[in-house]
Design a protein around this motif. Structure first.
Motif, PDB file in Angstrom:
ATOM      1  N   UNK A   8       0.799  -1.212   0.000  1.00 55.17           N
ATOM      2  CA  UNK A   8       0.000   0.000   0.000  1.00 55.17           C
ATOM      3  C   UNK A   8       0.834   1.265   0.000  1.00 55.17           C
ATOM      4  N   UNK A   9       0.288   2.313  -0.631  1.00 53.78           N
ATOM      5  CA  UNK A   9       1.013   3.579  -0.752  1.00 53.78           C
ATOM      6  C   UNK A   9       1.190   4.251   0.609  1.00 53.78           C
ATOM      7  N   UNK A  10       0.190   4.106   1.497  1.00 48.66           N
ATOM      8  CA  UNK A  10       0.321   4.731   2.813  1.00 48.66           C
ATOM      9  C   UNK A  10       1.471   4.109   3.608  1.00 48.66           C
ATOM     10  N   UNK A  11       1.609   2.793   3.535  1.00 46.26           N
ATOM     11  CA  UNK A  11       2.714   2.119   4.217  1.00 46.26           C
ATOM     12  C   UNK A  11       4.055   2.555   3.639  1.00 46.26           C
ATOM     13  N   UNK A  40      15.337   4.075   1.224  1.00 46.55           N
ATOM     14  CA  UNK A  40      13.887   4.133   1.413  1.00 46.55           C
ATOM     15  C   UNK A  40      13.348   5.567   1.425  1.00 46.55           C
ATOM     16  N   UNK A  41      14.210   6.565   1.277  1.00 43.51           N
ATOM     17  CA  UNK A  41      13.769   7.953   1.391  1.00 43.51           C
ATOM     18  C   UNK A  41      13.204   8.467   0.070  1.00 43.51           C
ATOM     19  N   UNK A  42      12.128   7.857  -0.373  1.00 48.26           N
ATOM     20  CA  UNK A  42      11.465   8.251  -1.612  1.00 48.26           C
ATOM     21  C   UNK A  42      10.129   8.909  -1.271  1.00 48.26           C
ATOM     22  N   UNK A  43      10.203  10.035  -0.561  1.00 48.17           N
ATOM     23  CA  UNK A  43       8.979  10.693  -0.111  1.00 48.17           C
ATOM     24  C   UNK A  43       8.184  11.234  -1.282  1.00 48.17           C
ATOM     25  N   UNK A  44       8.852  11.835  -2.251  1.00 51.53           N
ATOM     26  CA  UNK A  44       8.133  12.353  -3.417  1.00 51.53           C
ATOM     27  C   UNK A  44       7.462  11.246  -4.221  1.00 51.53           C
ATOM     28  N   UNK A  45       8.176  10.172  -4.610  1.00 55.02           N
ATOM     29  CA  UNK A  45       7.491   9.080  -5.314  1.00 55.02           C
ATOM     30  C   UNK A  45       6.358   8.471  -4.496  1.00 55.02           C
ATOM     31  N   UNK A  46       6.546   8.321  -3.185  1.00 52.94           N
ATOM     32  CA  UNK A  46       5.491   7.760  -2.350  1.00 52.94           C
ATOM     33  C   UNK A  46       4.268   8.666  -2.338  1.00 52.94           C
ATOM     34  N   UNK A  47       4.490   9.978  -2.301  1.00 59.02           N
ATOM     35  CA  UNK A  47       3.375  10.918  -2.368  1.00 59.02           C
ATOM     36  C   UNK A  47       2.677  10.819  -3.720  1.00 59.02           C
TER      37      UNK A  47
END
Length: 405
Positions: free
Chosen positions: A78-81, A115-122
């Motif tokens: 999931x994207x939230x996780x 794991x620091x892909x905050x932009x792609x995760x957003x």
């Protein structure tokens, strides 16, 4: 290395702003604290230009390898996780940075960037929650966070470092990143994909590994994906080189003072916010993705040619327009080309493209600047983008002729 200061372009490497909606304004400022903070700390620990380059290249390589895996993780869990994992990694990143008192620790603190892909995760969250026809507009609005982060984050990080030191600034980043994590857990829905998609794919996906390369590479077999992906790399490379060489161009060629360079960066951020927040959405409502892709590449062909700072300031407008449209449209096209259950993996691959450009850009840009001057960077951008533009235009004309027949 003796002719130019190769540590300079690393000041502006864009690192991981953004989350979603209510999380945006808080999180966007914090990650931008890190580039200058790391630079100052590296200098204190005795890093020279070469070793600082190795340090920055380490980040590019780690994120290049981690992007597709992270995207696969988002599709499985999931994207939230995935967004929570990215924010948690940012917390660990700043904690390690706060304790970095040796050169080895400065390298170790880069490990969480896998794991620091905050932009792609957003982007994964937004992709799941928006309709395909609204996707490019939604993705572009995330760029507002980058503009805010570039202005506020850099200023805040510099002031905190000046007044309280690098350790305090890193601790401030830790606290802020932890707060962003709480906001994600509070406001982002647990399940972001459509119910039918989850029901059809979740059980089957969970049997597959995050590290299953065949599941990642199979996306390239979908129609138009490989072609769009190659265009994203080829047309994006000249712009990527220009971005990482920007500080050298500003300081060495245009002879700007550091404070003037700061004003120029603020100008960059404001222009980008206006374009991504108020322009792209209106364009995507009127024109097709293919038309906007053609437009962005055509405009990008002519923005690398400037001989003085005033021409350069004028060129920033079409430059940021073409760059913003190109990134939003290609990401949108690629996510539309694959099943909704695989959009996370595709966005992870898109993130790897940016990591690739940040990894090879300084080397290529430095070589061109030292041996052929600033004009070579603009000429490379012109010829590469003109070639891609002609190819896309010819393909479009052939397709139109076939439809008429």
């Amino acid at each position: 290395n003796a002719k130019i200061k190769l540590d300079t372009p690393y000041h502006i490497v864009p690192i991981y702003p953004n989350e979603k909606t209510s999380v945006r304004l808080v999180s966007c400022t914090l990650p931008v604290l890190s580039p200058k903070l790391i630079y100052y700390l590296a200098k204190k620990l005795g890093f020279d230009t070469l070793w600082f380059g190795y340090l920055q290249t380490t980040v590019g390589v780690i994120q290049l390898l981690g992007g597709p895996m992270f995207g696969r993780f988002a599709d499985l869990f999931g994207a939230r996780t995935a967004l929570s994992l990215a924010c948690a990694s940012t917390v660990v990143f700043f904690l390690l940075l706060a304790t970095a008192d040796t050169p080895a620790m400065l390298f170790i603190h880069k490990i969480p960037t896998v794991f620091m892909h905050v932009l792609p995760a957003s982007q994964m969250v937004v992709t799941d929650l928006t309709k395909p026809e609204k996707r490019a507009d939604a993705l572009s609005k995330l760029g507002l966070c980058f503009g805010i982060g570039m202005i506020v984050g850099s200023t805040l990080g510099g002031q905190l470092s000046k007044l309280y030191g690098e350790k305090f600034t890193a601790c401030f980043g830790t606290a802020g990143s932890a707060f962003s994590l709480l906001l994600v857990l509070k406001f982002i829905p647990k399940n972001t994909k459509a119910e039918t998609t989850r029901g059809n794919t979740t059980d089957d996906n969970r049997r597959k590994s995050v590290f299953n390369l065949s599941e990642i590479t199979r996306l390239m077999k979908f129609p138009t994906v490989m072609q769009t992906f190659i265009i994203k790399i080829v047309a994006g490379l000249p712009s990527g080189i220009f971005q990482v060489m920007f500080s050298i161009i500003a300081l060495e060629f245009f002879k700007l003072q550091p404070e003037q360079n700061g004003y120029l960066m603020a100008y960059f951020g404001i222009v980008q916010m206006v374009i991504q927040g108020g322009v792209i959405g209106r364009l995507t409502a009127r024109y097709s993705d293919n038309s906007l892709l053609l437009l962005s590449i055509g405009v990008s062909s002519f923005v690398g040619l400037a001989q003085n700072v005033w021409q350069f300031c004028f060129n920033i407008l079409p430059m940021m327009f073409s760059l913003s449209v190109f990134n939003a449209i290609t990401d949108s096209m690629l996510t539309k080309s694959v099943p909704s259950s695989d959009t996370g993996t595709m966005l992870g691959l898109c993130a790897s493209v940016q990591s690739l450009l940040r990894t090879v850009g300084p080397t290529i840009g430095g070589f061109l600047y030292v041996n052929y001057g600033i004009s070579s960077i603009g000429l490379i951008q012109f010829f590469v983008n003109i070639a891609v533009f002609v190819y896309l235009l010819q393909r479009r004309l052939n397709k139109t002729a076939e439809q008429r027949k």
